[in-house]
Design an enzyme around this catalytic site. Structure first.
Site, PDB file in Angstrom:
ATOM      1  N   GLY A 355       0.807  -1.348   0.105  1.00  0.00           N
ATOM      2  CA  GLY A 355       0.016  -0.047   0.039  1.00  0.00           C
ATOM      3  C   GLY A 355       0.724   1.213   0.223  1.00  0.00           C
ATOM      4  O   GLY A 355       0.394   2.442   0.173  1.00  0.00           O
ATOM      5  N   ASP A 377       3.569  -2.669   3.800  1.00  0.00           N
ATOM      6  CA  ASP A 377       4.555  -2.485   2.598  1.00  0.00           C
ATOM      7  C   ASP A 377       5.928  -3.060   3.095  1.00  0.00           C
ATOM      8  O   ASP A 377       6.021  -3.410   4.314  1.00  0.00           O
ATOM      9  CB  ASP A 377       4.616  -1.078   2.084  1.00  0.00           C
ATOM     10  CG  ASP A 377       4.862  -1.048   0.731  1.00  0.00           C
ATOM     11  OD1 ASP A 377       6.270  -1.025   0.400  1.00  0.00           O
ATOM     12  OD2 ASP A 377       4.284  -0.568  -0.317  1.00  0.00           O
ATOM     13  N   ASP A 408       6.688  -8.445   3.647  1.00  0.00           N
ATOM     14  CA  ASP A 408       6.832  -8.831   2.454  1.00  0.00           C
ATOM     15  C   ASP A 408       5.955  -9.782   1.850  1.00  0.00           C
ATOM     16  O   ASP A 408       5.566 -10.804   2.427  1.00  0.00           O
ATOM     17  CB  ASP A 408       8.268  -9.693   2.412  1.00  0.00           C
ATOM     18  CG  ASP A 408       8.893 -10.145   1.025  1.00  0.00           C
ATOM     19  OD1 ASP A 408       8.087 -10.042   0.034  1.00  0.00           O
ATOM     20  OD2 ASP A 408      10.087 -10.554   1.060  1.00  0.00           O
ATOM     21  N   ARG A 433      -3.315  -2.202  -5.306  1.00  0.00           N
ATOM     22  CA  ARG A 433      -3.472  -1.192  -6.123  1.00  0.00           C
ATOM     23  C   ARG A 433      -1.919  -1.140  -6.919  1.00  0.00           C
ATOM     24  O   ARG A 433      -0.999  -1.041  -6.181  1.00  0.00           O
ATOM     25  CB  ARG A 433      -3.854   0.100  -5.582  1.00  0.00           C
ATOM     26  CG  ARG A 433      -4.023   1.238  -6.687  1.00  0.00           C
ATOM     27  CD  ARG A 433      -4.566   2.677  -6.060  1.00  0.00           C
ATOM     28  NE  ARG A 433      -4.421   3.553  -6.977  1.00  0.00           N
ATOM     29  CZ  ARG A 433      -3.107   4.076  -7.513  1.00  0.00           C
ATOM     30  NH1 ARG A 433      -2.166   4.097  -7.067  1.00  0.00           N
ATOM     31  NH2 ARG A 433      -3.267   5.139  -8.214  1.00  0.00           N
ATOM     32  N   HIS A 437       0.911  -5.265 -12.255  1.00  0.00           N
ATOM     33  CA  HIS A 437       1.714  -4.750 -13.288  1.00  0.00           C
ATOM     34  C   HIS A 437       3.037  -4.527 -12.966  1.00  0.00           C
ATOM     35  O   HIS A 437       3.786  -4.626 -13.899  1.00  0.00           O
ATOM     36  CB  HIS A 437       1.055  -3.453 -13.920  1.00  0.00           C
ATOM     37  CG  HIS A 437       1.781  -2.181 -13.247  1.00  0.00           C
ATOM     38  ND1 HIS A 437       1.544  -1.020 -13.842  1.00  0.00           N
ATOM     39  CD2 HIS A 437       2.241  -1.996 -12.214  1.00  0.00           C
ATOM     40  CE1 HIS A 437       2.297  -0.170 -13.276  1.00  0.00           C
ATOM     41  NE2 HIS A 437       2.697  -0.787 -12.182  1.00  0.00           N
TER      42      HIS A 437
HETATM   43  C1  LIG Z   1       3.500   0.779  -7.567  1.00  0.00           C
HETATM   44  S1  LIG Z   1       3.706   0.828  -5.920  1.00  0.00           S
HETATM   45  C2  LIG Z   1       2.152   0.771  -5.462  1.00  0.00           C
HETATM   46  C3  LIG Z   1       1.829   1.517  -4.101  1.00  0.00           C
HETATM   47  C4  LIG Z   1       0.465   1.743  -3.764  1.00  0.00           C
HETATM   48  N1  LIG Z   1      -0.410   0.472  -3.536  1.00  0.00           N
HETATM   49  C5  LIG Z   1      -0.331   2.913  -4.423  1.00  0.00           C
HETATM   50  O1  LIG Z   1      -1.138   2.555  -5.232  1.00  0.00           O
HETATM   51  O2  LIG Z   1       0.064   3.900  -4.418  1.00  0.00           O
HETATM   52  C6  LIG Z   1       4.228  -0.834  -5.516  1.00  0.00           C
HETATM   53  C7  LIG Z   1       4.422  -1.000  -3.986  1.00  0.00           C
HETATM   54  O3  LIG Z   1       4.810  -2.240  -3.826  1.00  0.00           O
HETATM   55  C8  LIG Z   1       5.399  -2.408  -2.698  1.00  0.00           C
HETATM   56  N2  LIG Z   1       6.558  -3.531  -2.818  1.00  0.00           N
HETATM   57  C9  LIG Z   1       7.285  -3.943  -3.564  1.00  0.00           C
HETATM   58  N3  LIG Z   1       7.750  -5.083  -3.199  1.00  0.00           N
HETATM   59  C10 LIG Z   1       7.140  -5.398  -2.108  1.00  0.00           C
HETATM   60  C11 LIG Z   1       7.394  -6.634  -1.184  1.00  0.00           C
HETATM   61  N4  LIG Z   1       8.170  -7.618  -1.392  1.00  0.00           N
HETATM   62  N5  LIG Z   1       6.419  -6.478  -0.047  1.00  0.00           N
HETATM   63  C12 LIG Z   1       5.729  -5.638   0.100  1.00  0.00           C
HETATM   64  N6  LIG Z   1       5.570  -4.596  -0.587  1.00  0.00           N
HETATM   65  C13 LIG Z   1       6.387  -4.712  -1.859  1.00  0.00           C
HETATM   66  C14 LIG Z   1       6.493  -1.008  -2.946  1.00  0.00           C
HETATM   67  O4  LIG Z   1       7.084  -0.696  -1.627  1.00  0.00           O
HETATM   68  C15 LIG Z   1       5.304  -0.103  -3.403  1.00  0.00           C
HETATM   69  O5  LIG Z   1       4.913   0.594  -2.271  1.00  0.00           O
END
Ligand SMILES: C[S@@+](CC[C@H](N)C(=O)[O-])C[C@H]1O[C@@H](n2cnc3c(N)ncnc32)[C@H](O)[C@@H]1O
Length: 879
Positions: A355, A377, A408, A433, A437
């Site tokens: 998030g 996150d 994670d 969200r 992708h």
């Molecule tokens: C494109 S962003 C989307 C953030 C949020 N959902 C939004 O709509 O603004 C992708 C998110 O995935 C998180 N992320 C990436 N790898 C992750 C992991 N292994 N565990 C948890 N979160 C992760 C990133 O830190 C980032 O906040």
């Protein structure tokens, strides 16, 4: 036939212009606009020819509502009094659609009319109409233009990003701003930039030819409405002195343009070299995220890791603001009407997976005061989130309505104990969200499986992402519909009978640009609805509802739990060697790049995961639905009041990496094992290629447990503590029947600790960890869809090796840290109540949804000690 089609397209443009004109006229007269129409019309047949709507009858054409009013006319219009009465008569200029030649700088003040005109351009009905116009114009020009010239446009279009990069990187937009509407001669511009004026004029003219700048007089150029939105608001002098902070506290559009026209543009040029076997160099292409980017930059390391290499500091700094610049993809507030939130019972829990800093959850939390939120996150990001919410709405955290959890998403979900509840809560909604992708299919399956196994029968998954329609009428849907209808499936976005491309072609090109961008950079992708439906089924989720905002390909998909394909369960099982013994050397936490990180700081992912660094504005919170036509703050205007704050806490790269280590520089980590407690000193009794620590502590197991855990809890950072504790506690409980979800490491005879493994070694390891055969994933999918014939059984999927508890990664935050103090709002304030009722009203207008029953679920549950979310706020205790 062609001419008939062209006439039909032309008629469509005329109708769309009528729609736009009417909305501007209504706004000028301060009359509520017509309710936006429902999302896309589903075509039943492509055969009815498109006919221009009949002109309005005389009755419709009264003086006040004439859609063809002259724009210069200044009518007298009654403004309504406070009680809605007639009020006083004032002069009001008719609103006009914003002119292409008029710059609308994001950081400057404008007249109320200009603000209103710009804001109305984002009105859903205006956007729907402009989409039809852009689609029709694109198709008309493809039809009438000489094919060779259309191909030349495509083949030599590479000059456009090159020139756009020049415009942005040279700060020409800021310089032209100072020149005003009369523009600046290239001679003078040449003095500013120290670039030959001949070169300058040709670059700017190419841009002017594509309507990105304006040639006012021979060799005199000015900004227009398009170039103006790249303006950073800085003075040319400031940028000449130092452009390092150009993107800080801006709307991020300049940063996004710079990102696209730099490494993303260069990567795309190597698509053929990467994909065609005869061109492929094979170097590193076994990595699941190997992409054209790797070929272009001659590197085998994934993009985000590369960003953090020495020499890429400016690119790294640019990435966060660039993500902020992409906020415009989604219609603001669409999430509010994307799901029947009000139908959820009081106290229902929404878990925002990945998030970020909770931008979406904050919007929802203000609109729906009866819901609770957990935002998960990576620990570093969760930490930023806590800081941001403490500034903006501390009461949400203090009352326990919202909590952040470092987690994670490749690891099992911990059970969640919200403050005040005696038992762990089963989430009502898992919200994801723009997560899917970012990842190749096999990674998405794994993320969704982790959610699925901890879901209750009533839990729903809400996915928010672009949904790519086909470029043709989707005939296959007819077949699909006869068996198990795919809800929200769209055969065509084109108005019935129109010759427009089914996906509205040029109007929706951005989603397809993004698709290829994800491919070229991460080997990830945007997906079609069918692709999403198949992918979610591999993890035991079935899409039952899809909601689109008008004029946008960004959609919200609701999925319910169904049976997990048995082949998928293998992805969750404990890995066993041929001899049945747990594997030995797969420790480490997975990162986006598929790499394995160690607590001793190898790969720094930090703030480069595409996290949006801004929380929603106060305006957005107050007016969350895009259907509200009043919010006259266009999305591209930087929030001046959020740009600076005395209290803004800036986390520098140095400080961020500090917090991931203890005072003596030791890494913070934990190792768990399902083997009996070692007799010898645990420091040397456990061998892991990725974990090295000198401060291991053995955690005694309960008497009936055959497990043990080794950890350095005294050095665990606060943000990881909940996750760390959950992992340790669950490791110490008696082994559950069925699949083991926890990571395991083999105790080994005392060995001399080797030196830190090399990055190359870690990358190699990552490739092994994520080695899924494509065939296995494809057959999993077929199995999930039930299309596999009994004669072709699903080949076994190689088990995924275990994941060790996510270890904290050193952080080098460059964005998302400048969080500002905003006016504090209370969720139960009057405003909050008003919001709820306005949300209720807008939700009442929502189209009806398909209500599908839940299939029986057969999932093995784990016996894991719950995580108390209020513990997350307490100081870490030394175990
Ligand atoms: C494109 S962003 C989307 C953030 C949020 N959902 C939004 O709509 O603004 C992708 C998110 O995935 C998180 N992320 C990436 N790898 C992750 C992991 N292994 N565990 C948890 N979160 C992760 C990133 O830190 C980032 O906040």
């Amino acid at each position: 036939m062609s001419l008939a089609a062209l006439r039909s397209l032309h008629a469509l443009i005329g109708d769309a212009l009528d729609d736009i004109e009417r909305i501007y006229q209504d706004a000028s007269l301060d009359v509520p606009a017509t309710t936006p129409t429902t999302p896309y019309t589903v075509l039943t047949s492509p055969c009815t020819p498109y006919r221009r709507r009949p002109p309005p009858s005389d009755e419709d054409e009264d003086d006040d509502h004439n859609p063809r009013f002259p724009t210069s006319q200044v009518p007298k219009t009654p403004s309504r009094g406070r009680d809605g009465g007639p009020g006083v008569s004032v002069d009001l200029r008719m609103l006009d659609f914003p002119a292409l030649d008029s710059p609308y700088y994001p950081t400057e003040s404008h007249s109320p009319e200009a603000d209103a005109a710009e804001s109305l351009a984002s009105h859903p009905d205006v956007m729907a109409a402009t989409n039809r116009i852009v689609a029709a114009c694109g198709q008309i020009s493809a039809t009438v233009h000489r094919p060779f010239l259309t191909l030349c446009d495509a083949a030599m279009g590479y000059h456009l990003p090159a020139c756009l990069r020049f415009l942005e990187a040279s700060h020409t937009v800021e310089i032209l701003r100072t020149a005003g509407p009369n523009g600046m001669h290239v001679r003078e511009l040449s003095r500013h930039l120290d670039v030959d004026e001949g070169k300058l004029s040709h670059i700017l003219r190419l841009l002017a030819t594509h309507h990105i700048t304006r040639e006012v007089r021979p060799n005199v150029f000015a900004n227009n409405r398009i170039s103006a939105i790249i303006d950073s608001g800085r003075s040319p002098e400031e940028l000449r002195r130092s452009s390092q902070n150009k993107y800080e506290n801006t709307n991020g559009i300049a940063a996004f343009i710079n990102l696209c026209t730099d490494e993303l543009f260069k990567s795309s040029a190597y698509l053929v070299d990467c994909y065609l076997p005869s061109f492929s160099t094979k170097k590193g292409d076994e990595h699941p995220m190997h992409a054209p980017f790797n070929v272009a930059f001659d590197t085998s390391i994934p993009y985000f890791e590369w960003l953090e290499q020495p020499g890429n500091e400016a690119r790294l700094r640019r990435f966060g603001p660039a993500m902020t610049g992409t906020a415009a993809w989604e219609v603001p507030g669409a999430i509010v009407s994307a799901f029947p939130w009000l139908d959820l019972p009081a106290g229902a829990l929404v878990v925002d997976v990945g998030g970020g800093i909770g931008s979406t959850s904050m919007l929802l939390a203000h609109t729906f005061p009866h819901l609770k939120f957990v935002i998960q996150d990576r620990p570093q990001v969760a930490e930023h989130g806590v800081n941001a919410w403490r500034e903006r709405c501390p009461e949400m955290l203090e009352s326990g309505r919202a909590a952040f959890l470092g987690h994670d998403f490749f690891l099992p979900q911990p059970p969640l104990l919200m403050p005040g509840s005696a038992k762990p809560m089963t989430p009502s909604i898992y919200l994801m969200r723009v997560i899917t992708h970012d990842w190749p299919d096999e990674f998405v399956t794994k993320i969704l499986l982790n959610l699925r196994v901890s879901a209750g029968p009533e839990t729903k998954l809400l996915l928010a992402d672009h949904i790519l329609p086909l470029a043709c009428y989707d005939e296959d849907l007819d077949e699909d519909m006869s068996e198990d209808p795919l809800p929200g499936a769209i055969r065509s976005l084109a108005p019935e009978g129109s010759p427009l491309l089914a996906n509205l072609g040029k109007a929706n090109a951005n989603a397809y640009w993004m698709d290829l961008t994800m491919r070229a950079t991460f080997n990830a992708q945007e997906r079609t609805l069918r692709e999403m439906a198949a992918l979610t089924l591999t993890a035991g989720w079935k899409i039952v509802d899809v909601v689109h905002a008008e004029g946008s390909l960004f959609g919200h998909m609701t999925a319910v739990p169904v049976e997990i394909p048995s082949a998928s369960m293998a992805l969750l099982g404990p890995p066993h060697s041929a001899a049945g013994a747990p594997t030995t050397d797969q420790g480490g936490a997975r990162t986006r790049s598929g790499s394995v990180t160690s607590g001793s700081g190898t790969i720094r992912m930090d703030s480069t995961f595409g996290t949006l660094s801004s929380l929603p504005t106060e305006e957005a919170i107050r007016k969350p639905t895009r259907k509200d036509r009043r919010p006259l703050i266009p999305w591209w205007r930087g929030r001046k009041d959020s740009q600076t704050s005395k209290n803004a806490k800036v986390i520098t790269p140095e400080r961020a990496s500090d917090v991931a280590k203890d005072q003596k520089g030791r890494p913070r980590l934990a190792i768990v094992t399902n083997s009996p407690a070692p007799e010898a000193n645990p420091r040397v009794s456990f061998r892991s290629p990725t974990f090295r620590t000198s401060s291991m502590v053995h955690i005694p197991a309960p008497p009936d447990s055959d497990r043990t855990a080794v950890s350095s809890p005294e050095t665990t950072p606060d943000s990881c503590k909940v996750e760390h504790n959950a992992i340790l506690q669950s490791a110490l409980l008696p082994a559950p029947e069925g699949p083991m979800l926890l990571p395991a490491l083999e105790p080994a005879p005392p060995v001399k600790l080797r030196s830190q493994p090399s990055r190359t070694g870690l990358r190699k390891k990552a490739s092994q960890v994520f080695e899924f055969s494509k065939a296995s994933v494809a057959s999993l999918r077929s199995a999930a869809l039930g299309v596999t014939s009994p004669s072709s059984p699903v080949p076994p999927v190689p088990p995924i090796p275990p994941l060790a508890p996510s270890s904290p990664r050193p952080s080098a935050t460059t964005h998302g840290a400048e969080l500002t103090r905003e006016t504090t709002r209370h969720p139960h304030s009057e405003e909050g109540g008003g919001l709820a009722s306005s949300a209720l009203k807008s939700l009442k207008k929502m189209r009806s949804r398909s209500q599908l029953g839940l299939s029986p679920v057969s999932v093995e549950t784990r016996a894991v000690r719950p995580v108390r979310l209020d513990e997350a706020r307490q100081e870490p205790e030394a175990d």
